[in-house]
Design a protein around this motif. Structure first.
Motif, mmCIF file in Angstrom:
data_model
loop_
_atom_site.group_PDB
_atom_site.id
_atom_site.type_symbol
_atom_site.label_atom_id
_atom_site.label_comp_id
_atom_site.label_asym_id
_atom_site.label_seq_id
_atom_site.Cartn_x
_atom_site.Cartn_y
_atom_site.Cartn_z
ATOM 1 N N MET A 280 0.822 -1.215 0.000
ATOM 2 C CA MET A 280 0.000 0.000 0.000
ATOM 3 C C MET A 280 0.849 1.256 0.000
ATOM 4 O O MET A 280 1.883 1.304 0.649
ATOM 5 C CB MET A 280 -0.882 0.010 1.243
ATOM 6 N N ALA A 281 0.370 2.259 -0.712
ATOM 7 C CA ALA A 281 1.123 3.517 -0.777
ATOM 8 C C ALA A 281 0.948 4.299 0.521
ATOM 9 O O ALA A 281 0.044 4.033 1.294
ATOM 10 C CB ALA A 281 0.623 4.347 -1.952
ATOM 11 N N LYS A 282 1.845 5.258 0.680
ATOM 12 C CA LYS A 282 1.735 6.120 1.866
ATOM 13 C C LYS A 282 0.552 7.070 1.718
ATOM 14 O O LYS A 282 0.263 7.548 0.627
ATOM 15 C CB LYS A 282 3.017 6.932 2.020
ATOM 16 N N GLN A 283 -0.095 7.317 2.832
ATOM 17 C CA GLN A 283 -1.193 8.284 2.862
ATOM 18 C C GLN A 283 -0.978 9.190 4.049
ATOM 19 O O GLN A 283 -0.261 8.834 4.989
ATOM 20 C CB GLN A 283 -2.528 7.555 3.044
ATOM 21 N N LEU A 284 -1.651 10.350 4.017
ATOM 22 C CA LEU A 284 -1.553 11.262 5.138
ATOM 23 C C LEU A 284 -2.543 10.813 6.218
ATOM 24 O O LEU A 284 -3.737 10.684 5.960
ATOM 25 C CB LEU A 284 -1.898 12.675 4.649
ATOM 26 N N TRP A 285 -2.033 10.538 7.396
ATOM 27 C CA TRP A 285 -2.885 10.041 8.486
ATOM 28 C C TRP A 285 -2.721 10.895 9.725
ATOM 29 O O TRP A 285 -1.606 11.279 10.069
ATOM 30 C CB TRP A 285 -2.494 8.613 8.873
ATOM 31 N N LYS A 286 -3.808 11.118 10.433
ATOM 32 C CA LYS A 286 -3.716 11.679 11.771
ATOM 33 C C LYS A 286 -3.347 10.533 12.716
ATOM 34 O O LYS A 286 -3.886 9.426 12.591
ATOM 35 C CB LYS A 286 -5.067 12.263 12.173
ATOM 36 N N GLY A 287 -2.441 10.792 13.656
ATOM 37 C CA GLY A 287 -1.907 9.728 14.513
ATOM 38 C C GLY A 287 -2.970 8.838 15.138
ATOM 39 O O GLY A 287 -2.913 7.603 15.029
ATOM 40 N N ASN A 288 -3.937 9.445 15.785
ATOM 41 C CA ASN A 288 -4.960 8.652 16.470
ATOM 42 C C ASN A 288 -5.731 7.768 15.499
ATOM 43 O O ASN A 288 -6.045 6.611 15.802
ATOM 44 C CB ASN A 288 -5.953 9.571 17.204
ATOM 45 N N ALA B 284 -4.691 6.746 12.559
ATOM 46 C CA ALA B 284 -3.774 5.740 12.021
ATOM 47 C C ALA B 284 -3.650 4.562 12.994
ATOM 48 O O ALA B 284 -3.667 3.390 12.593
ATOM 49 C CB ALA B 284 -2.407 6.362 11.770
ATOM 50 N N LEU B 285 -3.551 4.883 14.278
ATOM 51 C CA LEU B 285 -3.486 3.826 15.302
ATOM 52 C C LEU B 285 -4.740 2.960 15.233
ATOM 53 O O LEU B 285 -4.677 1.729 15.317
ATOM 54 C CB LEU B 285 -3.388 4.465 16.689
ATOM 55 N N ALA B 286 -5.885 3.618 15.075
ATOM 56 C CA ALA B 286 -7.154 2.902 15.030
ATOM 57 C C ALA B 286 -7.217 1.984 13.813
ATOM 58 O O ALA B 286 -7.573 0.798 13.924
ATOM 59 C CB ALA B 286 -8.310 3.908 15.007
ATOM 60 N N GLU B 287 -6.844 2.515 12.653
ATOM 61 C CA GLU B 287 -6.917 1.708 11.428
ATOM 62 C C GLU B 287 -5.934 0.536 11.496
ATOM 63 O O GLU B 287 -6.243 -0.582 11.050
ATOM 64 C CB GLU B 287 -6.642 2.592 10.197
ATOM 65 N N ALA B 288 -4.774 0.771 12.075
ATOM 66 C CA ALA B 288 -3.792 -0.321 12.193
ATOM 67 C C ALA B 288 -4.356 -1.433 13.080
ATOM 68 O O ALA B 288 -4.154 -2.623 12.802
ATOM 69 C CB ALA B 288 -2.479 0.207 12.762
ATOM 70 N N THR C 279 -9.275 11.092 21.647
ATOM 71 C CA THR C 279 -10.659 10.838 21.244
ATOM 72 C C THR C 279 -10.849 10.403 19.796
ATOM 73 O O THR C 279 -11.734 9.588 19.498
ATOM 74 C CB THR C 279 -11.512 12.093 21.539
ATOM 75 N N GLU C 280 -10.023 10.907 18.874
ATOM 76 C CA GLU C 280 -10.234 10.561 17.456
ATOM 77 C C GLU C 280 -10.110 9.063 17.216
ATOM 78 O O GLU C 280 -10.669 8.536 16.265
ATOM 79 C CB GLU C 280 -9.242 11.297 16.552
ATOM 80 N N LEU C 281 -9.344 8.411 18.074
ATOM 81 C CA LEU C 281 -9.186 6.958 17.929
ATOM 82 C C LEU C 281 -10.545 6.278 18.126
ATOM 83 O O LEU C 281 -10.984 5.457 17.329
ATOM 84 C CB LEU C 281 -8.166 6.490 18.972
ATOM 85 N N LEU C 282 -11.227 6.676 19.200
ATOM 86 C CA LEU C 282 -12.559 6.139 19.501
ATOM 87 C C LEU C 282 -13.556 6.532 18.418
ATOM 88 O O LEU C 282 -14.330 5.705 17.933
ATOM 89 C CB LEU C 282 -12.981 6.669 20.878
ATOM 90 N N GLU C 283 -13.503 7.798 18.011
ATOM 91 C CA GLU C 283 -14.451 8.268 16.991
ATOM 92 C C GLU C 283 -14.273 7.506 15.678
ATOM 93 O O GLU C 283 -15.242 7.097 15.043
ATOM 94 C CB GLU C 283 -14.260 9.772 16.748
ATOM 95 N N TYR C 284 -13.033 7.316 15.301
ATOM 96 C CA TYR C 284 -12.753 6.616 14.045
ATOM 97 C C TYR C 284 -13.321 5.198 14.087
ATOM 98 O O TYR C 284 -13.980 4.741 13.162
ATOM 99 C CB TYR C 284 -11.237 6.574 13.827
ATOM 100 N N VAL D 222 4.167 8.592 13.359
ATOM 101 C CA VAL D 222 2.884 7.957 13.088
ATOM 102 C C VAL D 222 3.115 6.570 12.471
ATOM 103 O O VAL D 222 2.447 5.599 12.822
ATOM 104 C CB VAL D 222 2.003 8.852 12.185
ATOM 105 N N GLN D 223 4.091 6.483 11.582
ATOM 106 C CA GLN D 223 4.369 5.174 10.967
ATOM 107 C C GLN D 223 4.758 4.139 12.027
ATOM 108 O O GLN D 223 4.288 2.998 12.017
ATOM 109 C CB GLN D 223 5.505 5.303 9.932
#
Ligand SMILES: Cc1ncc(C[n+]2csc(CCOP(=O)(O)OP(=O)(O)O)c2C)c(N)n1
Lengths: 255, 351
Positions: B1-9, B11-15, B33-38, B143-144
């Protein structure tokens, strides 16, 4: 000699192990364990049930139920049950909790589990005292009742009023089946048995939160013999904690 | 997968989703909070379990319940919320269920503030609940790295049947950076041999943290200690930069490790030979390698966003006679590379 016909009238439910319990003589925990086990047997769900034991006298319930079991932190069983059920909607999940566990330290967890309509079953043992820690006042201790932390009797001006959890939880929309029964005599034990069966049926039908409150005795910490304590329950607890169906949604009536 | 711009929280959630997260339980708190929201949208759309709990206390116990059934489960929070989760962490450590926790630290003590901080180093590495236990603690600096560590955290949690804490500060949770997501893992229905799923055709299983007999409880503790010793042997992680011919070694983790790397580059331009040692595993702490490096450099400078917490582990590693300097800011203040450079220069003039 004619043929002897054997008829089995009483046996250990499959959902109980053959372990001897640690409960005090005369304690009603044994009765409620058996009622729960009979319900699991009758519904044929033992193999897909997970129980959660509380912190309190029934902390070791997992040795007595022949069912997969986890042991929760004090008061947190409804949260644990929520996690189990959400991750495993096809399993039957029940908690077994005392009044200190459910109505004091775990009030938040039980209220929100009921409010969410969490599809779990709660067996709530109300013995009006903290049994395991040696008889301190519980949130359900009656006015005037003597305990090791209310030696002059529960003084409402100091300790406030006892909590009626079935009534409280009945006000929540997520509660499908909330009833209170008593274990002080055979007639009432039979009613309790039927209610526990219904509570599990509510869960199997996916109707939401179900709870059976069982008025129970604690001879040791009430400092009474078993018969006296059954009478004390009948004469003092039953008038204050009205028995019956506090919340039964229509869908339950069709079960 | 190519690199994308992610917000840390996020990105953690998607991982975590890609690692096979089955059930998430959490409670809102900035800067996490964005982790929970995502996950509130992502998990539900995937048909997986997401629930916003009534408190962190409830959230961690929901996680405990799900973990007992052997599925991949996690929660996330920030400092005050982690305090509430300590009860659950202790129970889970004792009953040896695997769990992943993300802690996006903020300023404390008390309600503190919502700025980035590293003031919970002690909390995650040493005092995450009552009793003798140590979670495996991993601290990303980008973030990575956060993505990679949380993805791996689920495997580690299962491998050791332990708590894995991925700890970062508000910077990493809030900032946006390019990151590449790992592949989506299938969730296989298999459950581990200890999981509670119903006693079908076998003896009933029990998961408990209660051991009434002193000998049995000591035996449990000894088992936990053996596990911790194994983690110490197998999971020590760190990163070094310009350590080969450094005279000053800056030791910093997470965001401060990254800022210190920039500061070290600036130092070299000024002719000061500064290297950076960045512990990635805070527990187990990379003490042996640090001790080795301390023999080669003249001074160690520890830089943290706290009053000097990792500093204690550094001192333990290099011994009480070794000259260790400290530069730290608190209250949510993030030192700039210039600030760290100044601290390096100060140490340099004393050489
Ligand atoms: C966090 C925490 N606080 C306090 C205790 C001590 N404790 C153990 S059992 C108990 C009371 C339990 O009473 P109840 O729920 O009424 O159950 P019973 O023992 O009467 O069956 C208490 C306070 C504990 N184990 N954990």
């Amino acid at each position: 000699m004619g043929k002897v016909v054997e008829k089995l009238v009483y046996e250990r439910p499959k959902s109980l192990t053959d372990a001897h319990t640690h409960y005090c003589p005369g304690c009603t925990h044994g009765v409620s364990h058996r009622l729960v086990a009979e319900a699991l047997d009758e519904l044929g769900i033992r193999e897909r049930t997970i129980g959660i034991a509380p912190v309190g006298c029934s902390v070791l319930a997992y040795y007595y139920f022949n069912v997969d079991f986890a042991e929760a932190a004090h008061g947190r069983a409804p949260a644990m049950a929520t996690g189990m059920k959400r991750a495993n909607p096809d399993r039957v999940i029940f908690t077994y909790q005392g009044d200190g566990d459910l109505a004091a330290i775990g009030t938040g967890e039980i209220v929100h589990a009921a409010g969410r309509g969490e599809n779990i079953t709660v067996i709530f043992i109300n013995n009006a005292i903290y049994g395991m820690t040696g008889g301190q006042m519980a949130p359900t201790t009656l006015e005037g009742q003597k305990t090791t932390s209310s030696p002059m009797g529960r003084d409402i001006s100091i300790a406030g009023h006892p909590l009626k959890m079935s009534e409280l939880l009945s006000t929540l929309d997520g509660a499908a089946y909330v009833v209170r029964h008593s274990l002080h005599d055979v007639k009432h034990i039979r009613r309790a048995r039927k209610a526990i069966l219904t509570a599990f049926k509510v869960q199997l039908a996916g109707l939401g939160f179900s709870m059976v409150e069982l008025l129970s005795t604690c001879c040791t910490n009430w400092k009474m013999d078993p018969v006296e304590s059954l009478d004390w329950l009948r004469d003092n607890m039953v008038p204050f904690y009205p028995l019956g169906e506090h919340k039964v949604i229509d869908a339950v009536k069709d079960l | 997968m190519a690199k994308q711009l992610w917000k840390g929280n996020e990105a953690l959630a998607e991982a975590a989703v890609r690692a096979g997260l089955v059930a998430y339980f959490g409670y809102p708190i900035t800067p996490q909070t964005e982790l929970l929201e995502y996950l509130s949208g992502r998990m539900v759309r995937l048909g997986r379990a997401f629930l916003q709990a009534e408190s962190e206390l409830a959230a961690i116990n929901m996680v405990y319940g799900a973990a007992c059934t052997g599925v991949r489960t996690m929660t996330s929070s920030s400092s005050p919320g982690i305090s509430l989760m300590q009860e659950g962490l202790s129970y889970m450590a004792a009953s040896e269920v695997p769990v992943v926790l993300v802690d996006i630290m903020r300023g404390g003590p008390g309600l503190g503030n919502i700025q980035p901080s590293q003031a919970d180093y002690f909390q995650v590495t040493k005092t995450s609940g009552h009793g003798d236990f140590r979670p495996l603690v991993l601290a990303p600096a980008t973030v990575q790295e956060a993505v990679d560590l949380v993805y791996e955290a689920f495997d580690l949690a299962e491998q050791y049947r332990t708590i894995v804490i991925v700890v970062a500060d508000g910077n990493i949770g809030q900032m946006m950076e390019p990151a590449e997501m790992p592949p989506m893992r299938e969730i296989n229905g298999d459950r581990p041999h200890w999981a509670l799923v119903g006693a079908d055709g076998r003896d009933h299983r029990i998961i408990t943290s209660l051991e009434l007999g002193a000998e049995r409880l000591e035996a449990l503790n000894l088992r936990l200690q053996r596990k911790i010793a194994r983690v110490k042997r197998e999971q020590v992680r760190w990163k070094e930069d310009k350590t080969d011919d450094a005279e000053i070694l800056v030791v910093a983790f997470g965001t401060m490790g990254r800022i210190s790397t920039t500061a070290a580059e600036m130092a070299w331009e000024k002719g000061i030979r500064a290297g950076v040692f960045r512990p990635i595993s805070l527990f187990p702490f990379p003490a042996a390698r640090l001790e080795e490096l301390s023999q080669r450099v003249k001074r160690i400078l520890v830089v943290e966003m706290n009053a000097g917490q990792m500093l204690e582990d550094v001192k333990l590693a290099v011994g009480k006679d070794y000259p260790v300097e400290f530069y730290g800011r608190m209250g949510g203040i993030v030192p700039l590379p210039d600030d760290v450079l100044e601290a390096v220069e100060r140490v340099h003039t004393e050489l």
